[in-house]
Design a protein around this motif. Structure first.
Motif, PDB file in Angstrom:
ATOM      1  N   LEU A  83       0.727  -1.062   0.153  1.00 20.79           N
ATOM      2  CA  LEU A  83      -0.122   0.014  -0.053  1.00 20.79           C
ATOM      3  C   LEU A  83       0.846   1.159  -0.173  1.00 20.79           C
ATOM      4  O   LEU A  83       0.552   2.106  -0.725  1.00 20.79           O
ATOM      5  CB  LEU A  83      -0.934  -0.147   0.953  1.00 20.79           C
ATOM      6  N   SER A  84       1.883   1.283   0.728  1.00 20.49           N
ATOM      7  CA  SER A  84       2.684   2.538   0.906  1.00 20.49           C
ATOM      8  C   SER A  84       3.436   2.485  -0.460  1.00 20.49           C
ATOM      9  O   SER A  84       3.603   3.768  -1.140  1.00 20.49           O
ATOM     10  CB  SER A  84       3.769   2.368   1.774  1.00 20.49           C
ATOM     11  N   LEU A  85       4.008   1.635  -1.221  1.00 16.68           N
ATOM     12  CA  LEU A  85       4.437   1.839  -2.601  1.00 16.68           C
ATOM     13  C   LEU A  85       3.753   2.349  -3.430  1.00 16.68           C
ATOM     14  O   LEU A  85       3.905   3.245  -4.440  1.00 16.68           O
ATOM     15  CB  LEU A  85       5.056   0.264  -3.098  1.00 16.68           C
ATOM     16  N   LEU A  86       2.408   1.587  -3.441  1.00 23.63           N
ATOM     17  CA  LEU A  86       1.290   2.639  -4.337  1.00 23.63           C
ATOM     18  C   LEU A  86       0.858   3.628  -4.244  1.00 23.63           C
ATOM     19  O   LEU A  86       0.749   4.687  -5.203  1.00 23.63           O
ATOM     20  CB  LEU A  86      -0.116   1.325  -4.017  1.00 23.63           C
ATOM     21  N   LEU A  87       0.762   4.246  -2.944  1.00 23.56           N
ATOM     22  CA  LEU A  87       0.537   5.775  -2.656  1.00 23.56           C
ATOM     23  C   LEU A  87       1.661   6.633  -3.011  1.00 23.56           C
ATOM     24  O   LEU A  87       1.477   7.631  -3.466  1.00 23.56           O
ATOM     25  CB  LEU A  87       0.244   5.676  -1.198  1.00 23.56           C
ATOM     26  N   GLN A  88       2.861   6.175  -2.805  1.00 23.17           N
ATOM     27  CA  GLN A  88       4.041   6.893  -3.071  1.00 23.17           C
ATOM     28  C   GLN A  88       4.234   7.175  -4.800  1.00 23.17           C
ATOM     29  O   GLN A  88       4.586   8.028  -5.441  1.00 23.17           O
ATOM     30  CB  GLN A  88       5.288   6.249  -2.799  1.00 23.17           C
ATOM     31  N   ASP A  89       3.845   5.751  -5.563  1.00 25.76           N
ATOM     32  CA  ASP A  89       3.951   5.977  -7.070  1.00 25.76           C
ATOM     33  C   ASP A  89       2.863   6.824  -7.483  1.00 25.76           C
ATOM     34  O   ASP A  89       2.912   7.285  -8.607  1.00 25.76           O
ATOM     35  CB  ASP A  89       3.774   4.340  -7.497  1.00 25.76           C
ATOM     36  N   LYS A  90       1.677   6.747  -6.867  1.00 24.98           N
ATOM     37  CA  LYS A  90       0.586   7.784  -7.279  1.00 24.98           C
ATOM     38  C   LYS A  90       0.679   8.960  -6.886  1.00 24.98           C
ATOM     39  O   LYS A  90      -0.191   9.945  -7.165  1.00 24.98           O
ATOM     40  CB  LYS A  90      -0.678   7.077  -6.728  1.00 24.98           C
ATOM     41  N   LEU A 105       0.285   9.992  -3.852  1.00 24.06           N
ATOM     42  CA  LEU A 105      -0.810  10.242  -2.675  1.00 24.06           C
ATOM     43  C   LEU A 105      -0.475  10.361  -1.231  1.00 24.06           C
ATOM     44  O   LEU A 105      -1.253  10.675  -0.362  1.00 24.06           O
ATOM     45  CB  LEU A 105      -1.825   9.275  -2.953  1.00 24.06           C
ATOM     46  N   MET A 106       0.896  10.229  -0.986  1.00 25.39           N
ATOM     47  CA  MET A 106       1.226  10.176   0.430  1.00 25.39           C
ATOM     48  C   MET A 106       1.742  11.841   0.845  1.00 25.39           C
ATOM     49  O   MET A 106       2.254  12.425  -0.067  1.00 25.39           O
ATOM     50  CB  MET A 106       2.537   9.475   0.255  1.00 25.39           C
ATOM     51  N   PRO A 107       1.186  12.256   1.920  1.00 18.11           N
ATOM     52  CA  PRO A 107       1.310  13.489   2.284  1.00 18.11           C
ATOM     53  C   PRO A 107       2.839  13.848   2.207  1.00 18.11           C
ATOM     54  O   PRO A 107       3.688  13.179   2.342  1.00 18.11           O
ATOM     55  CB  PRO A 107       0.896  13.311   3.719  1.00 18.11           C
ATOM     56  N   SER A 108       2.969  15.245   2.189  1.00 15.22           N
ATOM     57  CA  SER A 108       4.210  15.940   2.193  1.00 15.22           C
ATOM     58  C   SER A 108       5.037  15.501   3.610  1.00 15.22           C
ATOM     59  O   SER A 108       4.393  15.077   4.374  1.00 15.22           O
ATOM     60  CB  SER A 108       4.484  17.444   2.018  1.00 15.22           C
TER      61      SER A 108
END
Length: 449
Positions: free
Chosen positions: A377-384, A386-389
């Protein structure tokens, strides 16, 4: 550096969490907790290690082979065995938990009579697996588990196969699936980023039986079908032979579950299309197996009803019917599903396991749940993106102070700096201070940002 010194690295498949990484993990775990409680699930947890037999009872040697073994504590060594303790309590065979479902079943079984019906629990904890690390798969990871035990009808009716019973099971299936969808959608992932592939173990069993697979071989059949999208034909055939399964009949199963009739590539646009699709899906199965094999159980109607409920509640864009989803573990009994993300392996997976709690000494209890790991999930959010600053993550973790006290190289100010900070902290204010003394206020201000 002294010649005999050695810089130790973290064990392979584990991670160090410096302040920013810890803040990122906290943000994600808090998202899991927030959506769980919003959907009425209550948080639980259990020990980090369990008796190895707990995992052996649930999944046989497959899960045991992935467990990190833990030796008996040295404090117990050489001590006489307490006659009041059971064999399980004095066993040397302990293991770090590779997953949560056995602990969940053990906990529910211990207090089943006093628990609400249905019981809705979630867990956010770290787990351990002795497997080969790769992208999105680690030896220590954090996982979100969401489970619903029991039904929303009288307990005396749980064992029936009447319409209201399987409809109740379908409602629970839909509820946990929607919880997973809402988590991902709330993180900014839309229907184009992921989908929930829903399969049916009873339908797969009916198809396997129509191909004359013996009941005692079905676990191996499902485990191999679970790899159908990871193996080419030659590998699939070889794996069938290794597991003592007829390769020709397994190839027939492979063709069936991979056919367009069993995989819905796009969600129907309107209600009429939904009904037509469901009828077509049932028809595909009925054309392959004896209709009596399906009508002898309400489990396929249960699957179809859960599929319609997810759509009815407004989440149809995220789900696909897909009988290639087998979920290889033996304890699944009904609807199974995986959350598939673009460019990644399954983000989450789960299904119905109606016999597991009884296996751990509890009463017969219908149950359904899923697990979602943090690594993929973390990889997916970073690739998109979508991870907060970093700033937002540190603020969420409470690492941004309310007050930052400066000392512009003044002795009188220096004398008051720490007492002032102490008073602020005693008043419940998050206060920090500079550890430098300089007249360059600009440099000090950078520390405060």
């Amino acid at each position: 550096m002294p010649p005999d010194s050695h810089i130790f690295q973290p064990p392979r498949g584990t991670r160090d969490f410096y302040p920013l990484e810890a803040a990122r993990r906290r943000w994600l775990l808090d998202k899991w907790r927030e959506v769980s409680t919003r959907h009425g699930f209550e948080e639980i947890d259990g020990p980090t290690f369990e008796h190895l037999d707990l995992y052996r009872r649930k999944s046989g040697d497959a899960l045991v082979g992935e467990a990190f073994r833990v030796s008996r504590l040295s404090a117990d060594a050489g001590q006489p065995q307490d006659a009041s303790k059971s064999d399980a309590e004095t066993s040397d065979e302990l293991a770090l938990r590779p997953e949560f479902t056995p602990t969940l079943a053990r906990m529910y079984a211990a207090k089943a009579a006093s628990l609400p019906k249905p019981t809705k629990w979630f867990c956010v904890s770290n787990f351990f697996r002795a497997e080969r690390p790769q992208r999105g798969r680690l030896r220590e990871f954090w996982q979100w588990n969401v489970d619903c035990m029991g039904l929303d009808i009288p307990e005396a009716e749980w064992g029936n196969e009447e319409t209201k019973t399987w409809r109740s099971r379908a409602r629970a299936d839909a509820e946990v699936i929607i919880c997973a969808i809402e988590l991902l959608n709330g993180l900014g992932l839309g229907p184009g980023d992921f989908h929930v592939a829903m399969g049916s173990r009873p339908a797969l069993e009916a198809i396997a039986r129509s191909r004359e697979f013996a009941v005692e071989h079905l676990d191996r059949v499902f485990a191999l079908l679970d790899e159908v999208n990871k193996l080419d034909e030659a590998q699939f055939r070889a794996r069938a032979i290794e597991r003592g399964l007829d390769p020709e009949r397994m190839m027939e199963m492979r063709v069936i579950v991979a056919s367009p009739g069993f995989q819905n590539p796009a969600a129907p646009a309107n209600k009429d299309d939904q009904t037509a699709f469901a009828d077509s899906f049932v028809g595909e199965i009925a054309s392959i197996v004896d209709e009596a094999a399906l009508s002898s159980s309400a489990k396929f109607e249960e699957y179809e009803h859960a599929w319609h409920l997810v759509r009815q509640y407004g989440y149809g864009d995220w789900i696909r019917a897909d009988l290639s989803i087998a979920r290889g573990l033996a304890y699944y009994t009904g609807t199974v599903f995986e959350v598939i993300a673009e460019g990644e392996r399954a983000v989450a997976g789960g299904g119905r396991y109606d016999n597991l709690i009884e296996l751990f000494g509890g009463p017969p209890t219908p149950a359904v749940g899923f697990g979602m790991g943090d690594a993929v999930l973390s990889l997916l959010l970073q690739d998109k993106g979508l991870m907060p600053s970093d700033t937002e993550l540190m603020r969420h973790a409470g690492q941004t102070p309310d007050v930052f006290v400066l000392n512009p190289a003044d002795e009188a100010a220096e004398a008051q700096l720490r007492p002032t900070v102490a008073r602020l902290r005693a008043a419940g204010i998050h206060a920090r201070h500079t550890y430098r003394s300089t007249r360059n206020v600009g440099k000090l201000m950078k520390e405060a940002v």
